[in-house]
Scaffold this motif. Structure first.
Motif: not given
Length: 91
Positions: A3-8, A14-24, A26-34
Protein backbone atom coordinates in the motif's frame (compact mmCIF):
# COMPACT_ATOMS: atom_id res chain seq x y z
CA UNK A 1 -0.84 -6.34 0.94
CA UNK A 2 1.31 -3.53 -0.40
CA UNK A 3 0.00 0.00 0.00
CA UNK A 4 1.16 3.52 -0.74
CA UNK A 5 0.29 5.99 1.99
CA UNK A 6 0.66 9.75 1.87
CA UNK A 7 1.03 11.38 5.27
CA UNK A 8 0.86 15.03 6.13
CA UNK A 9 4.09 16.70 7.25
CA UNK A 10 3.16 16.61 10.95
CA UNK A 11 2.24 12.90 10.87
CA UNK A 12 5.37 12.10 8.88
CA UNK A 13 7.61 13.88 11.40
CA UNK A 14 5.84 12.23 14.35
CA UNK A 15 6.13 8.78 12.76
CA UNK A 16 9.80 9.29 11.99
CA UNK A 17 10.50 10.50 15.54
CA UNK A 18 8.60 7.58 17.13
CA UNK A 19 10.48 5.08 14.96
CA UNK A 20 13.79 6.65 15.97
CA UNK A 21 12.80 6.81 19.65
CA UNK A 22 11.58 3.22 19.87
CA UNK A 23 13.95 1.56 17.42
CA UNK A 24 10.99 0.09 15.55
CA UNK A 25 10.51 0.52 11.81
CA UNK A 26 7.96 2.99 10.49
CA UNK A 27 6.22 0.10 8.75
CA UNK A 28 5.95 -1.84 12.01
CA UNK A 29 4.48 1.20 13.78
CA UNK A 30 1.90 1.75 11.04
CA UNK A 31 0.87 -1.92 11.04
CA UNK A 32 0.39 -1.82 14.83
CA UNK A 33 -1.63 1.42 14.57
CA UNK A 34 -3.93 -0.04 11.90
CA UNK A 35 -4.41 -3.25 13.91
CA UNK A 36 -5.25 -1.24 17.02
CA UNK A 37 -7.66 1.04 15.14
CA UNK A 38 -9.45 -1.94 13.59
CA UNK A 39 -9.48 -3.88 16.85
CA UNK A 40 -7.67 -6.89 15.45
CA UNK A 41 -4.75 -8.79 16.91
CA UNK A 42 -4.13 -8.75 20.63
CA UNK A 43 -5.39 -5.25 21.44
CA UNK A 44 -4.78 -5.88 25.14
CA UNK A 45 -1.05 -6.45 24.70
CA UNK A 46 0.89 -3.40 25.79
CA UNK A 47 2.79 -1.66 23.00
CA UNK A 48 5.32 -0.14 25.40
CA UNK A 49 6.64 -1.11 28.79
CA UNK A 50 4.90 1.90 30.38
CA UNK A 51 1.39 1.25 28.97
CA UNK A 52 0.34 -0.47 32.20
CA UNK A 53 1.08 2.78 34.05
CA UNK A 54 -1.25 4.70 31.74
CA UNK A 55 -4.07 2.15 32.00
CA UNK A 56 -3.74 2.06 35.81
CA UNK A 57 -4.06 5.85 35.96
CA UNK A 58 -0.65 6.38 37.57
CA UNK A 59 0.60 8.25 34.50
CA UNK A 60 -1.43 10.47 32.20
CA UNK A 61 -1.29 9.68 28.47
CA UNK A 62 0.50 12.21 26.25
CA UNK A 63 -1.58 15.25 25.28
CA UNK A 64 0.02 15.64 21.88
CA UNK A 65 2.40 14.12 19.42
CA UNK A 66 6.10 13.94 20.14
CA UNK A 67 7.98 17.14 19.36
CA UNK A 68 11.72 17.48 19.51
CA UNK A 69 12.55 20.27 21.95
CA UNK A 70 15.04 22.87 20.84
CA UNK A 71 16.67 24.73 23.74
CA UNK A 72 16.02 28.47 23.71
CA UNK A 73 18.48 29.42 26.45
CA UNK A 74 22.05 28.40 27.05
CA UNK A 75 24.08 28.71 30.21
CA UNK A 76 27.56 30.21 30.28
CA UNK A 77 30.44 27.74 30.09
CA UNK A 78 31.07 26.07 33.43
CA UNK A 79 27.59 26.82 34.81
CA UNK A 80 25.04 24.04 35.31
CA UNK A 81 21.31 24.11 35.95
CA UNK A 82 21.93 22.66 39.41
CA UNK A 83 23.90 25.82 40.23
CA UNK A 84 20.74 27.83 39.60
CA UNK A 85 18.68 25.65 41.94
CA UNK A 86 21.08 25.88 44.87
CA UNK A 87 20.95 29.63 45.25
CA UNK A 88 20.73 31.15 48.74
CA UNK A 89 18.39 33.96 47.72
CA UNK A 90 15.45 31.67 46.94
CA UNK A 91 12.33 31.86 49.07
Amino acid sequence: MALNLRLGPEAEAALRAEAERTGRSQQELLRAAVDQFLGIGDARAPQHEWDHLITSGKVLPPRGVYRKVVPTKTLPPGQHSSDLLDRDDRF
